[in-house]
Design a protein around this motif. Sequence first.
Motif, PDB file in Angstrom:
ATOM      1  N   ALA A  45       0.808  -1.218   0.000  1.00 51.22           N
ATOM      2  CA  ALA A  45       0.000   0.000   0.000  1.00 51.22           C
ATOM      3  C   ALA A  45       0.843   1.271   0.000  1.00 51.22           C
ATOM      4  O   ALA A  45       0.413   2.300   0.527  1.00 51.22           O
ATOM      5  CB  ALA A  45      -0.944  -0.027   1.207  1.00 51.22           C
ATOM      6  N   PHE A  46       2.009   1.215  -0.578  1.00 52.23           N
ATOM      7  CA  PHE A  46       2.859   2.409  -0.681  1.00 52.23           C
ATOM      8  C   PHE A  46       3.805   2.227  -1.855  1.00 52.23           C
ATOM      9  O   PHE A  46       4.083   1.097  -2.265  1.00 52.23           O
ATOM     10  CB  PHE A  46       3.655   2.647   0.601  1.00 52.23           C
ATOM     11  CG  PHE A  46       4.335   1.411   1.125  1.00 52.23           C
ATOM     12  CD1 PHE A  46       3.727   0.639   2.085  1.00 52.23           C
ATOM     13  CD2 PHE A  46       5.567   1.007   0.613  1.00 52.23           C
ATOM     14  CE1 PHE A  46       4.334  -0.525   2.546  1.00 52.23           C
ATOM     15  CE2 PHE A  46       6.181  -0.148   1.083  1.00 52.23           C
ATOM     16  CZ  PHE A  46       5.550  -0.925   2.057  1.00 52.23           C
ATOM     17  N   GLN A  47       4.253   3.363  -2.378  1.00 53.81           N
ATOM     18  CA  GLN A  47       5.303   3.322  -3.401  1.00 53.81           C
ATOM     19  C   GLN A  47       6.446   4.217  -2.932  1.00 53.81           C
ATOM     20  O   GLN A  47       7.416   3.724  -2.369  1.00 53.81           O
ATOM     21  CB  GLN A  47       4.750   3.733  -4.766  1.00 53.81           C
ATOM     22  CG  GLN A  47       3.805   2.655  -5.322  1.00 53.81           C
ATOM     23  CD  GLN A  47       3.264   2.991  -6.686  1.00 53.81           C
ATOM     24  OE1 GLN A  47       3.879   3.687  -7.490  1.00 53.81           O
ATOM     25  NE2 GLN A  47       2.079   2.493  -6.983  1.00 53.81           N
ATOM     26  N   CYS A  48       6.317   5.538  -3.074  1.00 52.01           N
ATOM     27  CA  CYS A  48       7.393   6.396  -2.557  1.00 52.01           C
ATOM     28  C   CYS A  48       7.387   6.428  -1.032  1.00 52.01           C
ATOM     29  O   CYS A  48       8.408   6.667  -0.405  1.00 52.01           O
ATOM     30  CB  CYS A  48       7.290   7.803  -3.119  1.00 52.01           C
ATOM     31  SG  CYS A  48       6.055   8.859  -2.324  1.00 52.01           S
ATOM     32  N   GLY A  49       6.215   6.223  -0.438  1.00 49.11           N
ATOM     33  CA  GLY A  49       6.117   6.165   1.018  1.00 49.11           C
ATOM     34  C   GLY A  49       5.945   7.507   1.712  1.00 49.11           C
ATOM     35  O   GLY A  49       5.819   7.559   2.936  1.00 49.11           O
ATOM     36  N   PHE A  50       5.923   8.599   0.940  1.00 45.73           N
ATOM     37  CA  PHE A  50       5.887   9.908   1.597  1.00 45.73           C
ATOM     38  C   PHE A  50       4.574  10.150   2.331  1.00 45.73           C
ATOM     39  O   PHE A  50       4.549  10.770   3.391  1.00 45.73           O
ATOM     40  CB  PHE A  50       6.126  11.026   0.576  1.00 45.73           C
ATOM     41  CG  PHE A  50       6.691  12.267   1.198  1.00 45.73           C
ATOM     42  CD1 PHE A  50       8.038  12.352   1.503  1.00 45.73           C
ATOM     43  CD2 PHE A  50       5.863  13.335   1.510  1.00 45.73           C
ATOM     44  CE1 PHE A  50       8.560  13.486   2.115  1.00 45.73           C
ATOM     45  CE2 PHE A  50       6.374  14.476   2.110  1.00 45.73           C
ATOM     46  CZ  PHE A  50       7.727  14.550   2.417  1.00 45.73           C
ATOM     47  N   CYS A  51       3.484   9.623   1.782  1.00 42.17           N
ATOM     48  CA  CYS A  51       2.190   9.810   2.444  1.00 42.17           C
ATOM     49  C   CYS A  51       1.947   8.789   3.547  1.00 42.17           C
ATOM     50  O   CYS A  51       0.993   8.911   4.313  1.00 42.17           O
ATOM     51  CB  CYS A  51       1.053   9.691   1.424  1.00 42.17           C
ATOM     52  SG  CYS A  51       0.824   7.981   0.818  1.00 42.17           S
ATOM     53  N   THR A  52       2.789   7.755   3.609  1.00 43.92           N
ATOM     54  CA  THR A  52       2.481   6.581   4.426  1.00 43.92           C
ATOM     55  C   THR A  52       2.373   6.866   5.927  1.00 43.92           C
ATOM     56  O   THR A  52       1.435   6.363   6.577  1.00 43.92           O
ATOM     57  CB  THR A  52       3.506   5.465   4.143  1.00 43.92           C
ATOM     58  OG1 THR A  52       3.554   5.230   2.729  1.00 43.92           O
ATOM     59  CG2 THR A  52       3.108   4.172   4.839  1.00 43.92           C
ATOM     60  N   LEU A  86      -3.846  12.467   1.056  1.00 46.88           N
ATOM     61  CA  LEU A  86      -3.653  12.319  -0.383  1.00 46.88           C
ATOM     62  C   LEU A  86      -2.424  11.462  -0.690  1.00 46.88           C
ATOM     63  O   LEU A  86      -1.434  11.492   0.038  1.00 46.88           O
ATOM     64  CB  LEU A  86      -3.490  13.693  -1.037  1.00 46.88           C
ATOM     65  CG  LEU A  86      -4.606  14.705  -0.747  1.00 46.88           C
ATOM     66  CD1 LEU A  86      -4.368  15.982  -1.548  1.00 46.88           C
ATOM     67  CD2 LEU A  86      -5.977  14.124  -1.049  1.00 46.88           C
ATOM     68  N   CYS A  87      -2.541  10.694  -1.773  1.00 43.17           N
ATOM     69  CA  CYS A  87      -1.422   9.872  -2.239  1.00 43.17           C
ATOM     70  C   CYS A  87      -1.298  10.070  -3.740  1.00 43.17           C
ATOM     71  O   CYS A  87      -2.284   9.928  -4.467  1.00 43.17           O
ATOM     72  CB  CYS A  87      -1.676   8.399  -1.913  1.00 43.17           C
ATOM     73  SG  CYS A  87      -0.400   7.306  -2.591  1.00 43.17           S
ATOM     74  N   ARG A  88      -0.096  10.360  -4.205  1.00 44.61           N
ATOM     75  CA  ARG A  88       0.073  10.599  -5.640  1.00 44.61           C
ATOM     76  C   ARG A  88       0.601   9.359  -6.362  1.00 44.61           C
ATOM     77  O   ARG A  88       0.833   9.405  -7.571  1.00 44.61           O
ATOM     78  CB  ARG A  88       0.997  11.787  -5.891  1.00 44.61           C
ATOM     79  CG  ARG A  88       2.403  11.594  -5.415  1.00 44.61           C
ATOM     80  CD  ARG A  88       3.288  12.743  -5.822  1.00 44.61           C
ATOM     81  NE  ARG A  88       2.857  13.984  -5.216  1.00 44.61           N
ATOM     82  CZ  ARG A  88       3.422  15.156  -5.479  1.00 44.61           C
ATOM     83  NH1 ARG A  88       4.399  15.245  -6.340  1.00 44.61           N
ATOM     84  NH2 ARG A  88       3.003  16.249  -4.890  1.00 44.61           N
ATOM     85  N   CYS A  89       0.808   8.276  -5.628  1.00 43.71           N
ATOM     86  CA  CYS A  89       1.444   7.104  -6.255  1.00 43.71           C
ATOM     87  C   CYS A  89       0.526   5.906  -6.453  1.00 43.71           C
ATOM     88  O   CYS A  89       0.574   5.258  -7.486  1.00 43.71           O
ATOM     89  CB  CYS A  89       2.624   6.626  -5.413  1.00 43.71           C
ATOM     90  SG  CYS A  89       3.902   7.841  -5.088  1.00 43.71           S
ATOM     91  N   THR A  90      -0.240   5.545  -5.443  1.00 44.25           N
ATOM     92  CA  THR A  90      -0.814   4.190  -5.403  1.00 44.25           C
ATOM     93  C   THR A  90      -2.164   4.040  -6.081  1.00 44.25           C
ATOM     94  O   THR A  90      -2.592   2.916  -6.340  1.00 44.25           O
ATOM     95  CB  THR A  90      -1.012   3.749  -3.942  1.00 44.25           C
ATOM     96  OG1 THR A  90      -1.978   4.622  -3.331  1.00 44.25           O
ATOM     97  CG2 THR A  90       0.290   3.791  -3.164  1.00 44.25           C
ATOM     98  N   GLY A  91      -2.875   5.144  -6.281  1.00 40.12           N
ATOM     99  CA  GLY A  91      -4.250   5.026  -6.777  1.00 40.12           C
ATOM    100  C   GLY A  91      -5.229   4.655  -5.681  1.00 40.12           C
ATOM    101  O   GLY A  91      -6.400   4.390  -5.981  1.00 40.12           O
TER     102      GLY A  91
HETATM  103  S1  FES Z   1       3.057   6.301  -1.750  1.00 35.44           S
HETATM  104 FE1  FES Z   1       3.866   8.075  -2.753  1.00 35.44          FE
HETATM  105  S2  FES Z   1       2.498   9.662  -2.143  1.00 35.44           S
HETATM  106 FE2  FES Z   1       1.579   7.858  -1.374  1.00 35.44          FE
END
Ligand code: FES
Length: 176
Positions: A102-109, A141-146
């Motif tokens: 449930a994460f990609q860049c992880g910044f929102c995590t 908000l998350c810009r990566c995962t959808g």
């Molecule tokens: S995982 Fe990149 S902004 Fe949510």
Amino acid sequence: MAEPIPQISVALTVNSTAEVVEVEPSESLSYTLRNRLGLTGTKLSCDVQACGACTVLVEGLPRSSCTFLTYEARDRDVLTVEGLARDGVLGPVQEAFIADSAFQCGFCTPGMLLTAHAYLEGEASAEGDDDDLIEYMSGNLCRCTGYLPIVAAILRARKARALETSAPGATAGPAD
Ligand code: FES
Ligand code: FES
């Protein structure tokens, strides 16, 4: 030459540890956590209470720490992402985020995890449906995962919690 800004002393509890910090009166909680207490798991993105990246829990409720004053947190309990794991063991929501990628860049995590933790700890979790969950999380908000894996992870953690608390002899404990 500008006069130095007088500092104030603020006592608060962060991740179950009592702290006293000297801060400027207008200092944000995110600044204090990151720069005075070294808790850099709290992320800053928009800095104007629009994205949820900086979410921490104050008395169990999600707050945008970029606009929440440290002074407002005086004598209160603050939970940051560093406080979700116990004795080095990840909590159920953290495990669920890993299980569902449930994460990609992880910044929102960190903010996602804390809002999800508040949701699972609150009454809305037991009573609400999936739409309520999505509404509860809508400030993050998350810009990566959808978003789909994030919702799946929180539903997974909610299901695990429900099974745990419905087991014979079980007592409801912290979700994360
Ligand atoms: S995982 Fe990149 S902004 Fe949510
Ligand atoms: S950084 Fe605080 S809400 Fe975006």
